[in-house]
Design an enzyme around this catalytic site. Structure first.
Site, PDB file in Angstrom:
ATOM      1  N   LYS A   1      -1.170  -1.090  -4.386  1.00 12.81           N
ATOM      2  CA  LYS A   1      -1.662   0.141  -5.056  1.00 12.81           C
ATOM      3  C   LYS A   1      -1.278   0.667  -6.292  1.00 12.81           C
ATOM      4  O   LYS A   1       0.026   0.723  -6.496  1.00 12.81           O
ATOM      5  CB  LYS A   1      -1.435   1.161  -3.776  1.00 12.81           C
ATOM      6  CG  LYS A   1      -2.509   2.344  -3.820  1.00 12.81           C
ATOM      7  CD  LYS A   1      -1.647   3.672  -3.170  1.00 12.81           C
ATOM      8  CE  LYS A   1      -1.923   3.774  -1.722  1.00 12.81           C
ATOM      9  NZ  LYS A   1      -2.950   4.070  -0.950  1.00 12.81           N
TER      10      LYS A   1
ATOM     11  N   ASP B   1       0.932  -1.168   0.174  1.00 13.34           N
ATOM     12  CA  ASP B   1       0.058   0.083  -0.061  1.00 13.34           C
ATOM     13  C   ASP B   1       0.952   1.344  -0.090  1.00 13.34           C
ATOM     14  O   ASP B   1       0.431   2.327   0.438  1.00 13.34           O
ATOM     15  CB  ASP B   1      -1.016  -0.141   1.191  1.00 13.34           C
ATOM     16  CG  ASP B   1      -2.145   1.028   1.172  1.00 13.34           C
ATOM     17  OD1 ASP B   1      -2.418   1.388   0.195  1.00 13.34           O
ATOM     18  OD2 ASP B   1      -2.684   1.166   2.412  1.00 13.34           O
TER      19      ASP B   1
END
Ligand SMILES: C[S@@+](CC[C@H](N)C(=O)[O-])C[C@H]1O[C@@H](n2cnc3c(N)ncnc32)[C@H](O)[C@@H]1O
Length: 240
Positions: A193, A153
């Site tokens: 991400k 992330d």
């Protein structure tokens, strides 16, 4: 009863629908006032406070895993860009890192971040810039073997310049992907991400070669006004 940062109760009928308005204050930028107002009115922020998660990001990995089921008991997980620890909190439970699900295998999670992360039972955190030379070897050493899931992330603080931010996030995602190619077990999963269009051209092609399935997903908890998306690549075909 759970409270918002302003001390308002978050439970009770009708309360949920009340919009919190933040007055602009001298010394606070308009962008900060907007951010504060959005935080106070965000149902995922409230839910995270009520359910004891370190941030609303926890719901993104929860929703991705509810859909694709890669955080299974016994899984060995690497969490890149793990601060403040929401994804790891979800993973610890689902991979049975604390051995709470009797009769199920016990998982392991190693997380790294630029920032120091508050300790979490069942997870091992290290402060590290994953873009540094030799960072991948350090994570491999801490992991002490292969991984079933590499999740990232990682996101750099906004520079205020759209193209620079775009290039940075691509570079973080690519670095995480090459690390995944190096440590994943056959059949493993890579989650990262990315930006609006999903994994960018070359990376998308490479992931399709290396994995059986590649999905670009925007989980419901990802803010609709953000260009963030996630790539979930499953069924790693192995290093050969
Ligand atoms: C959106 S936050 C992650 C939230 C986290 N998944 C959670 O659930 O709590 C992005 C994180 O990426 C980290 N990050 C950005 N660049 C990094 C790098 N080069 N190495 C390690 N971490 C990095 C930032 O410090 C930040 O904490």
């Amino acid at each position: 009863m759970a409270k918002t940062p302003t001390g308002k109760n978050t439970s009770g009928r009708g309360q949920r629908d009340l919009k919190v308005k933040v007055k602009s204050a001298r010394g606070r930028k308009l962008s900060s006032t907007r951010w504060l107002q959005r935080q106070l009115n965000d149902p995922y922020v409230r839910r995270a406070q009520q359910e004891g998660y370190r941030g609303r990001a926890a719901y993104k990995i929860m929703e991705l895993d509810d859909k694709y089921r890669f955080l299974v008991p016994g899984a060995r997980v690497v969490d890149l860009g793990c601060a403040p620890g929401g994804w790891s909190q979800v993973a610890v439970k689902r991979i049975n890192a604390l051995g709470e699900k009797s009769g199920k295998s016990i998982g392991r999670i190693v997380g790294v971040d630029l920032q120091e992360v508050e300790p979490l039972a069942g997870a091992e955190f290290h402060q590290l810039d994953f873009m540094d030379d030799g960072a991948d070897d350090k994570v491999k050493d801490w992991l002490g073997g292969t991984a079933d899931v590499v999740m990232s992330d990682m996101a750099a603080a906004s520079s205020g310049h759209k193209q620079t931010d775009h290039l940075r996030i691509i570079s973080l995602c690519e670095t995480a992907a090459y690390f995944a190619f190096d440590v994943l077990e056959d059949g493993g999963t890579f989650v990262a991400k990315v930006l609006a269009g999903g994994a960018e051209g070359e990376l998308q092609k490479l992931l399709k070669l290396k994995f059986d399935k590649v999905m670009n997903v925007k989980p419901p908890s990802s803010r609709s006004d953000s260009s963030e998306k996630f790539v979930v690549a499953m069924g790693f075909r192995g290093r050969d």
